[in-house]
Design a protein around this motif. Structure first.
Motif, mmCIF file in Angstrom:
data_model
loop_
_atom_site.group_PDB
_atom_site.id
_atom_site.type_symbol
_atom_site.label_atom_id
_atom_site.label_comp_id
_atom_site.label_asym_id
_atom_site.label_seq_id
_atom_site.Cartn_x
_atom_site.Cartn_y
_atom_site.Cartn_z
ATOM 1 N N ALA A 10 5.892 -35.558 65.681
ATOM 2 C CA ALA A 10 4.432 -35.708 65.724
ATOM 3 C C ALA A 10 4.052 -37.102 66.240
ATOM 4 C CB ALA A 10 3.835 -35.469 64.341
ATOM 5 N N TYR A 11 4.729 -38.109 65.714
ATOM 6 C CA TYR A 11 4.433 -39.484 66.119
ATOM 7 C C TYR A 11 4.734 -39.693 67.610
ATOM 8 C CZ TYR A 11 4.708 -44.517 66.570
ATOM 9 O OH TYR A 11 4.526 -45.811 66.996
ATOM 10 N N ALA A 12 5.916 -39.274 68.036
ATOM 11 C CA ALA A 12 6.322 -39.482 69.430
ATOM 12 C C ALA A 12 5.360 -38.813 70.402
ATOM 13 C CB ALA A 12 7.745 -38.969 69.648
ATOM 14 N N LYS A 13 4.954 -37.590 70.102
ATOM 15 C CA LYS A 13 4.080 -36.872 71.034
ATOM 16 C C LYS A 13 2.686 -37.494 71.118
ATOM 17 C CE LYS A 13 4.530 -32.297 71.071
ATOM 18 N NZ LYS A 13 4.740 -30.932 70.514
ATOM 19 N N MET A 14 2.167 -38.007 70.019
ATOM 20 C CA MET A 14 0.874 -38.715 70.080
ATOM 21 C C MET A 14 0.989 -39.942 70.977
ATOM 22 S SD MET A 14 -0.870 -38.818 66.298
ATOM 23 C CE MET A 14 0.570 -39.251 65.346
ATOM 24 N N ILE A 39 3.021 -33.834 58.304
ATOM 25 C CA ILE A 39 2.574 -33.582 59.683
ATOM 26 C C ILE A 39 3.810 -33.606 60.573
ATOM 27 C CG2 ILE A 39 1.179 -34.427 61.602
ATOM 28 C CD1 ILE A 39 -0.817 -35.430 59.426
ATOM 29 N N VAL A 40 4.105 -32.436 61.154
ATOM 30 C CA VAL A 40 5.369 -32.254 61.866
ATOM 31 C C VAL A 40 5.228 -32.075 63.372
ATOM 32 C CG1 VAL A 40 6.557 -31.314 59.840
ATOM 33 C CG2 VAL A 40 5.380 -29.764 61.413
ATOM 34 N N ASP A 41 3.992 -31.923 63.855
ATOM 35 C CA ASP A 41 3.823 -31.715 65.289
ATOM 36 C C ASP A 41 2.453 -32.198 65.733
ATOM 37 O OD1 ASP A 41 4.469 -30.991 67.870
ATOM 38 O OD2 ASP A 41 4.623 -28.845 67.475
ATOM 39 N N ALA A 42 2.383 -32.574 66.982
ATOM 40 C CA ALA A 42 1.115 -32.953 67.616
ATOM 41 C C ALA A 42 0.973 -32.109 68.871
ATOM 42 C CB ALA A 42 1.115 -34.438 67.967
ATOM 43 N N ILE A 43 -0.191 -31.514 69.034
ATOM 44 C CA ILE A 43 -0.467 -30.721 70.229
ATOM 45 C C ILE A 43 -1.452 -31.514 71.087
ATOM 46 C CG2 ILE A 43 -1.376 -28.554 71.152
ATOM 47 C CD1 ILE A 43 1.149 -28.119 69.506
ATOM 48 N N PRO A 44 -0.986 -32.077 72.208
ATOM 49 C CA PRO A 44 -1.886 -32.827 73.086
ATOM 50 C C PRO A 44 -2.942 -31.902 73.700
ATOM 51 C CG PRO A 44 0.425 -33.293 73.578
ATOM 52 C CD PRO A 44 0.396 -32.098 72.684
ATOM 53 N N GLU A 154 12.118 -47.395 66.915
ATOM 54 C CA GLU A 154 13.161 -47.799 67.857
ATOM 55 C C GLU A 154 13.389 -46.718 68.917
ATOM 56 O OE1 GLU A 154 17.913 -48.889 67.690
ATOM 57 O OE2 GLU A 154 16.738 -49.050 65.846
ATOM 58 N N ALA A 155 13.463 -45.465 68.472
ATOM 59 C CA ALA A 155 13.701 -44.359 69.410
ATOM 60 C C ALA A 155 12.525 -44.176 70.365
ATOM 61 C CB ALA A 155 13.954 -43.071 68.631
ATOM 62 N N ASP A 190 14.341 -31.713 72.963
ATOM 63 C CA ASP A 190 14.960 -32.977 73.386
ATOM 64 C C ASP A 190 14.725 -34.075 72.350
ATOM 65 O OD1 ASP A 190 15.691 -31.613 75.643
ATOM 66 O OD2 ASP A 190 14.258 -32.609 76.974
ATOM 67 N N LEU A 191 13.524 -34.143 71.805
ATOM 68 C CA LEU A 191 13.218 -35.162 70.798
ATOM 69 C C LEU A 191 14.113 -35.012 69.567
ATOM 70 C CD1 LEU A 191 9.316 -35.416 70.909
ATOM 71 C CD2 LEU A 191 10.951 -37.231 71.430
ATOM 72 N N LYS A 192 14.307 -33.767 69.162
ATOM 73 C CA LYS A 192 15.163 -33.518 67.986
ATOM 74 C C LYS A 192 16.569 -34.051 68.230
ATOM 75 C CE LYS A 192 16.444 -29.834 64.819
ATOM 76 N NZ LYS A 192 16.344 -28.426 64.498
ATOM 77 N N GLN A 193 17.117 -33.791 69.404
ATOM 78 C CA GLN A 193 18.473 -34.255 69.728
ATOM 79 C C GLN A 193 18.521 -35.783 69.819
ATOM 80 O OE1 GLN A 193 19.240 -32.162 73.369
ATOM 81 N NE2 GLN A 193 19.854 -30.268 72.337
ATOM 82 N N ILE A 194 17.519 -36.368 70.466
ATOM 83 C CA ILE A 194 17.516 -37.830 70.650
ATOM 84 C C ILE A 194 17.326 -38.536 69.319
ATOM 85 C CG2 ILE A 194 16.209 -39.744 71.662
ATOM 86 C CD1 ILE A 194 15.758 -37.789 74.097
#
Length: 198
Positions: A10-14, A39-44, A154-155, A190-194
């Motif tokens: 959620a954070y990364a996608k925002m 909060i587990v996801d963000a929908i742009p 960091e990621a 991809d985010l999950k793997q990274i």
């Protein structure tokens, strides 16, 4: 007082959405897990016509349907202003969308991405989180927590430096070409793997 928890995705996608369009205002919807409330996801949503009512209504109907299928619910709204110095809730249309979401979920949050804290090397989360107060239309500052905070920052910093924000697809991109997947399934995978590497 409610403590809002944001997971890495959620954070990364925002942040990616705001970073992809640094010269424009952006907005989106936050989804939380029905079981944990995190909060587990963000929908742009948009970067062009943020407050065109028919587009917002169509997007929200599709997001509601998607959330139901994924055992999630609409838990909030996020936005980033076009102006670097505009980091307040005074944007009436943004507040109206957040209030509409709050009507359906009393503890919904309103997240404002603080332009001044948006950097490639993220040391703090550039978020201002608000909860609706008992007075309708009034938002008060709320506490929030990033899951695995240090590793997440960091990621996301490393991914921003590599240009990962170019991969995020918002609802505007989907309206331009229906083949563009606004759920960002490939990016989620991809985010999950990274994130697992951090």
């Amino acid at each position: 007082m409610t403590l809002y928890k944001f997971n890495e995705r959620a954070y990364a996608k925002m942040i990616f959405h705001a970073a992809k369009y640094p010269h424009l205002a952006v907005n989106g919807i936050l989804l939380a897990s029905k079981t944990e409330g995190e909060i587990v996801d963000a929908i742009p949503l948009f970067h062009q016509c943020l407050y065109v009512t028919p587009y917002v209504e169509i997007a929200l109907m599709q997001i509601d349907s998607y959330a139901d299928r994924e055992n999630l619910f609409v838990a909030g709204y996020y936005c980033a202003a076009e102006n670097f110095y505009d980091n307040t809730l005074d944007k009436a249309p943004a507040a109206k969308i957040a209030e509409k979401i709050q009507e359906n979920h009393k503890s919904a949050c309103f997240v404002l991405i603080d332009n001044k804290l948006m950097t490639l090397g993220q040391e703090v989360a550039p978020l201002k989180v608000f909860a609706c107060s008992s007075e309708p239309g009034r938002w008060t500052k709320a506490d929030f927590k990033l899951v695995q905070s240090e590793a997440t920052l960091e990621a996301v910093s490393a991914l921003l430096k590599r240009g990962a924000m170019k991969d995020v697809i918002d609802f505007d991109n989907h309206l331009d070409n229906p083949e563009n997947d606004w759920t960002n399934k490939f990016l989620n995978r991809d985010l999950k793997q990274i994130m697992a590497m951090y």
